[in-house]
Each structure stands twice: as structure tokens, then as C-alpha cells.
Design a protein around this motif. Structure first.
Motif, mmCIF file in Angstrom:
data_model
loop_
_atom_site.group_PDB
_atom_site.id
_atom_site.type_symbol
_atom_site.label_atom_id
_atom_site.label_comp_id
_atom_site.label_asym_id
_atom_site.label_seq_id
_atom_site.Cartn_x
_atom_site.Cartn_y
_atom_site.Cartn_z
ATOM 1 N N LEU A 1 0.848 -1.192 0.000
ATOM 2 C CA LEU A 1 0.000 0.000 0.000
ATOM 3 C C LEU A 1 0.884 1.243 0.000
ATOM 4 O O LEU A 1 1.684 1.436 0.925
ATOM 5 C CB LEU A 1 -0.920 0.030 1.223
ATOM 6 N N THR A 2 0.754 2.066 -1.024
ATOM 7 C CA THR A 2 1.501 3.310 -1.104
ATOM 8 C C THR A 2 0.524 4.470 -1.143
ATOM 9 O O THR A 2 -0.651 4.293 -1.490
ATOM 10 C CB THR A 2 2.415 3.322 -2.333
ATOM 11 N N SER A 3 1.009 5.669 -0.766
ATOM 12 C CA SER A 3 0.078 6.789 -0.667
ATOM 13 C C SER A 3 0.797 8.124 -0.804
ATOM 14 O O SER A 3 2.030 8.207 -0.730
ATOM 15 C CB SER A 3 -0.669 6.751 0.666
ATOM 16 N N ASP A 4 -0.010 9.177 -1.019
ATOM 17 C CA ASP A 4 0.452 10.560 -1.076
ATOM 18 C C ASP A 4 -0.102 11.322 0.116
ATOM 19 O O ASP A 4 -1.270 11.149 0.486
ATOM 20 C CB ASP A 4 -0.045 11.263 -2.350
ATOM 21 N N ILE A 5 0.722 12.186 0.694
ATOM 22 C CA ILE A 5 0.302 13.045 1.794
ATOM 23 C C ILE A 5 0.715 14.480 1.477
ATOM 24 O O ILE A 5 1.848 14.724 1.042
ATOM 25 C CB ILE A 5 0.952 12.644 3.139
ATOM 26 N N ILE A 6 -0.204 15.416 1.687
ATOM 27 C CA ILE A 6 0.111 16.832 1.589
ATOM 28 C C ILE A 6 0.266 17.384 3.003
ATOM 29 O O ILE A 6 -0.633 17.248 3.833
ATOM 30 C CB ILE A 6 -0.984 17.604 0.832
ATOM 31 N N VAL A 7 1.410 17.987 3.273
ATOM 32 C CA VAL A 7 1.712 18.542 4.592
ATOM 33 C C VAL A 7 1.561 20.057 4.556
ATOM 34 O O VAL A 7 1.994 20.707 3.606
ATOM 35 C CB VAL A 7 3.144 18.164 5.022
ATOM 36 N N GLY A 8 0.932 20.613 5.590
ATOM 37 C CA GLY A 8 0.850 22.060 5.701
ATOM 38 C C GLY A 8 -0.257 22.697 4.891
ATOM 39 O O GLY A 8 -0.154 23.871 4.517
ATOM 40 N N PHE A 9 -1.325 21.945 4.633
ATOM 41 C CA PHE A 9 -2.480 22.548 3.972
ATOM 42 C C PHE A 9 -3.022 23.668 4.875
ATOM 43 O O PHE A 9 -2.950 23.565 6.104
ATOM 44 C CB PHE A 9 -3.558 21.496 3.728
ATOM 45 N N PRO A 10 -3.537 24.757 4.290
ATOM 46 C CA PRO A 10 -4.004 25.877 5.117
ATOM 47 C C PRO A 10 -4.938 25.432 6.241
ATOM 48 O O PRO A 10 -5.880 24.679 6.011
ATOM 49 C CB PRO A 10 -4.723 26.766 4.105
ATOM 50 N N GLY A 11 -4.633 25.881 7.449
ATOM 51 C CA GLY A 11 -5.432 25.529 8.613
ATOM 52 C C GLY A 11 -4.943 24.311 9.356
ATOM 53 O O GLY A 11 -5.485 23.978 10.421
ATOM 54 N N GLU A 12 -3.922 23.617 8.830
ATOM 55 C CA GLU A 12 -3.417 22.429 9.503
ATOM 56 C C GLU A 12 -2.679 22.822 10.785
ATOM 57 O O GLU A 12 -1.659 23.512 10.749
ATOM 58 C CB GLU A 12 -2.466 21.648 8.592
ATOM 59 N N THR A 13 -3.192 22.384 11.901
ATOM 60 C CA THR A 13 -2.555 22.628 13.194
ATOM 61 C C THR A 13 -1.641 21.461 13.537
ATOM 62 O O THR A 13 -1.623 20.430 12.846
ATOM 63 C CB THR A 13 -3.616 22.769 14.295
ATOM 64 N N GLU A 14 -0.893 21.600 14.627
ATOM 65 C CA GLU A 14 -0.045 20.499 15.085
ATOM 66 C C GLU A 14 -0.912 19.293 15.443
ATOM 67 O O GLU A 14 -0.515 18.139 15.183
ATOM 68 C CB GLU A 14 0.779 20.945 16.288
ATOM 69 N N GLU A 15 -2.089 19.534 15.986
ATOM 70 C CA GLU A 15 -2.995 18.427 16.298
ATOM 71 C C GLU A 15 -3.434 17.712 15.026
ATOM 72 O O GLU A 15 -3.511 16.477 14.991
ATOM 73 C CB GLU A 15 -4.214 18.950 17.059
ATOM 74 N N ASP A 16 -3.751 18.479 13.977
ATOM 75 C CA ASP A 16 -4.131 17.869 12.704
ATOM 76 C C ASP A 16 -2.984 17.023 12.151
ATOM 77 O O ASP A 16 -3.203 15.907 11.649
ATOM 78 C CB ASP A 16 -4.499 18.947 11.681
ATOM 79 N N PHE A 17 -1.783 17.568 12.243
ATOM 80 C CA PHE A 17 -0.625 16.828 11.728
ATOM 81 C C PHE A 17 -0.408 15.546 12.518
ATOM 82 O O PHE A 17 -0.081 14.495 11.939
ATOM 83 C CB PHE A 17 0.626 17.701 11.776
ATOM 84 N N GLU A 18 -0.583 15.588 13.822
ATOM 85 C CA GLU A 18 -0.441 14.381 14.632
ATOM 86 C C GLU A 18 -1.486 13.342 14.243
ATOM 87 O O GLU A 18 -1.213 12.136 14.276
ATOM 88 C CB GLU A 18 -0.543 14.713 16.120
ATOM 89 N N CYS A 19 -2.680 13.803 13.873
ATOM 90 C CA CYS A 19 -3.699 12.867 13.375
ATOM 91 C C CYS A 19 -3.190 12.163 12.113
ATOM 92 O O CYS A 19 -3.381 10.943 11.947
ATOM 93 C CB CYS A 19 -4.998 13.606 13.067
ATOM 94 N N THR A 20 -2.549 12.928 11.230
ATOM 95 C CA THR A 20 -1.987 12.334 10.016
ATOM 96 C C THR A 20 -0.929 11.300 10.359
ATOM 97 O O THR A 20 -0.912 10.193 9.791
ATOM 98 C CB THR A 20 -1.382 13.428 9.119
ATOM 99 N N MET A 21 -0.046 11.619 11.298
ATOM 100 C CA MET A 21 0.995 10.667 11.704
ATOM 101 C C MET A 21 0.366 9.372 12.218
ATOM 102 O O MET A 21 0.821 8.264 11.880
ATOM 103 C CB MET A 21 1.877 11.296 12.782
ATOM 104 N N GLN A 22 -0.687 9.486 13.020
ATOM 105 C CA GLN A 22 -1.331 8.305 13.590
ATOM 106 C C GLN A 22 -2.022 7.468 12.515
ATOM 107 O O GLN A 22 -1.963 6.230 12.553
ATOM 108 C CB GLN A 22 -2.323 8.725 14.677
ATOM 109 N N VAL A 23 -2.679 8.121 11.573
ATOM 110 C CA VAL A 23 -3.356 7.385 10.498
ATOM 111 C C VAL A 23 -2.329 6.680 9.612
ATOM 112 O O VAL A 23 -2.517 5.520 9.214
ATOM 113 C CB VAL A 23 -4.250 8.329 9.676
ATOM 114 N N VAL A 24 -1.239 7.361 9.303
ATOM 115 C CA VAL A 24 -0.188 6.750 8.490
ATOM 116 C C VAL A 24 0.381 5.518 9.199
ATOM 117 O O VAL A 24 0.605 4.470 8.571
ATOM 118 C CB VAL A 24 0.919 7.780 8.172
ATOM 119 N N LYS A 25 0.621 5.615 10.500
ATOM 120 C CA LYS A 25 1.091 4.460 11.265
ATOM 121 C C LYS A 25 0.092 3.317 11.199
ATOM 122 O O LYS A 25 0.449 2.152 10.985
ATOM 123 C CB LYS A 25 1.321 4.843 12.722
ATOM 124 N N ALA A 26 -1.179 3.636 11.408
ATOM 125 C CA ALA A 26 -2.213 2.601 11.420
ATOM 126 C C ALA A 26 -2.358 1.941 10.048
ATOM 127 O O ALA A 26 -2.597 0.732 9.954
ATOM 128 C CB ALA A 26 -3.545 3.194 11.866
#
Length: 295
Positions: free
Chosen positions: A149-174
Motif C-alpha cells: 500500500l503506497t500513498s500521497d500526503i500533503i503537509v501544511g495545507f491551510p489551517g493544519e494545526t499540530e494536532e491535525d498533523f499528529e492525526c496524520t501521523m497516527q493514520v499513516v502508522k495505522a
């Protein structure tokens, strides 16, 4: 239209052609293109297009991606069929079942996640939540346990907070992606997001990109380690790396091994003996020790 890739044994077939309303190539035209490539010696084709999973919705009667896939499976000499990027909603139960039971369709899916924050996904106008994406990943792994499974992630989309980014990290791990492509958001003039408030500072995007890339490397290494001692079916490419033959397995693991040039453009059994974050190394075997997927 046919676009050839870097490898002599793989070619891309565009099956829907332009942005805007879907315009699908007729199934018989796809088969003709594939047969022509096989006659030139290609062993693998990649089906690609804008919104690949919407293939056939403009045809009458409507069909879906499974129709050309089943036709391509019957082409003698065509060894592998690989799908390019799909949106989550385009991966139907029918497509999963076909992939899981096929001896030709590669056990590899590139699914565009973009963000692991449902809030950011909504701002991007993506039609799924983070939880729905993970539920899809579960269904895919139930159908194909060894899938890449491969994927694309966009980092720093307008409005992305540190909490939002941590959500991305957790989903990527899962999701446990086998390979990750990370892109810092850059505004495009004329797009709504370019005028959104809360633009993320460049240095923050760079720092988050580094963290996510590092996670992607760890996940890739974990995926490769799972294959230590296992046999891969490797389609050998033309160029060597550090004197070794190189190619990709059907689940998209870049593989190096010692061998003769006569193996170029052949599918070779290789047992994995060592791993790195971007490839594995192995030993060639004289015959396949394991059967292909389900008959």
C-alpha cells in the motif's frame, strides 16, 4: 495514447484521457494496445488515467474497471497488470475480489490519503473521513494480506494545526504504508485554498515533512523486514544498481540480486536475504517455491 516508462518490460496505458468529464477508452481498444505492447516484449502494463476508478461511467451501457481487467487477464504473454493511483471511493468490493483472486493483477494499490485529519480532508473537499480510509485499508488487507500500500500526503495545507498533523501521523502508522510520498502544500494561484486564511509557515511545513518522511522510511523498513526469508516474484529491469540486477515484485518491493543479463525482462524467483528502507536484496532461485495467488 500509450506512454512508455523507464523500464523495457513495463508500459502505461491511459484508459481515460482528459480532465473534466470522464472519457473512457473502449475495452477493445485497451486490449489492442496491450496486445501490441506484449508483441513488443512487454511483460507488465500499468493502467492509468484521471480518476481511474471512474472508468466506464461515460460508456453506454455503463461498465466499470473490472471489464477491461478481465479482458486483459486473457492476453497470452501478458504477465502482470498494475493499477495506478485510485481514490478511496473508487476501490469497490468487486475490484478487491478480482485483485485477490487474479494471478496477473499486482497486489499493490496506490491510494491517495492526502491528510489523516478529517477536518483538513473536509477543507480539501475529499469525500471521506480518516476513519473511513482506515476501514478501507482493513478491507484491503483482509482480501490481500501481503498487499503493498503506497500513498500521497500533503503537509501544511491551510489551517493544519499540530494536532491535525499528529492525526496524520497516527493514520499513516495505522495504515502501515509500504511507501509514502510526502509533498509540502504550495498555493496555486486561482485555487480556493490559495486564499484560505491560516496559511502554514514554510519552516513548519519543512519540519512536518521531515517527520513524516522519517515515519515513511520506518514503515517501509518494517514492510521489507516482513519479507525476510520469503520468496518474491521479481520482474527484472534493464539497468543495474551497484552491479546487481534490479526489479520490482508484484507488491512493489524494489529488489536487487546477482544474476546474468539474460534475466532482463524475465520474472525471477528471489528469496529476500537483507533489507533497507528503499529496497531489499536477495538470492535468485531456480524455480518458484510457492504458488501464485488463488486459482
Amino acid at each position: 495514447k500509450i506512454c512508455f516508462t523507464f523500464a523495457i518490460n513495463c508500459a502505461k496505458i491511459f484508459i481515460n484521457m482528459i480532465r473534466g468529464p470522464v472519457r473512457s477508452r473502449l475495452p477493445e481498444k485497451i486490449v489492442e494496445a496491450a496486445q501490441a505492447l506484449v508483441s513488443e516484449g512487454y511483460k507488465e502494463i500499468v493502467l492509468t488515467g484521471i480518476h481511474l476508478g471512474l472508468y466506464g461511467t461515460d460508456l453506454r451501457p455503463q461498465i466499470d474497471l473490472s471489464v477491461p481487467l478481465r479482458l486483459l487477464e486473457d492476453i497470452q504473454g501478458l504477465e502482470r497488470i498494475r493499477l495506478s493511483s485510485l481514490d478511496p471511493a473508487e476501490i469497490t468490493p468487486e475490484i478487491l475480489e478480482l485483485m485477490a483472486t487474479s494471478n496477473k493483477i499486482c497486489s499493490h494499490l496506490h491510494i491517495s490519503l492526502q491528510s489523516g485529519s478529517t477536518k483538513i480532508l473536509q477543507r480539501m473537499r475529499r469525500p471521506y473521513t480518516a476513519q473511513e480510509f482506515l476501514e478501507l485499508v482493513t478491507r484491503i488487507r483482509q482480501a490481500m494480506p501481503d498487499v503493498g500500500l503506497t500513498s500521497d500526503i500533503i503537509v501544511g495545507f491551510p489551517g493544519e494545526t499540530e494536532e491535525d498533523f499528529e492525526c496524520t501521523m497516527q493514520v499513516v502508522k495505522a495504515a502501515a504504508f509500504s511507501r509514502l510520498h510526502v509533498f509540502p502544500y504550495s498555493p496555486r494561484p486561482g485555487t480556493p485554498a490559495a486564499d484560505f486564511p491560516e496559511q502554514v509557515a514554510a519552516q513548519v511545513k519543512e519540519e512536518r515533512s521531515r517527520r513524516l518522511i522519517s515515519l515513511g522510511h520506518r514503515l517501509a523498513l518494517d514492510f521489507h523486514r516482513r519479507h525476510l526469508g520469503q520468496q518474491l516474484s521479481v520482474l527484472v529491469e534493464e539497468e543495474r544498481e551497484e552491479g546487481l540486477l534490479v526489479g520490482y515484485s508484484d507488491n512493489y518491493i524494489r529488489t536487487r540480486f546477482s544474476g546474468d543479463d539474460k534475466l532482463v525482462n524475465e520474472i525471477v524467483p528471489v528469496v529476500v536475504t537483507s533489507v533497507a528502507k528503499d529496497h531489499v536484496c536477495g538470492e535468485q532461485k531456480q524455480e518458484f517455491l510457492t504458488k501464485k495467488r488463488k486459482e
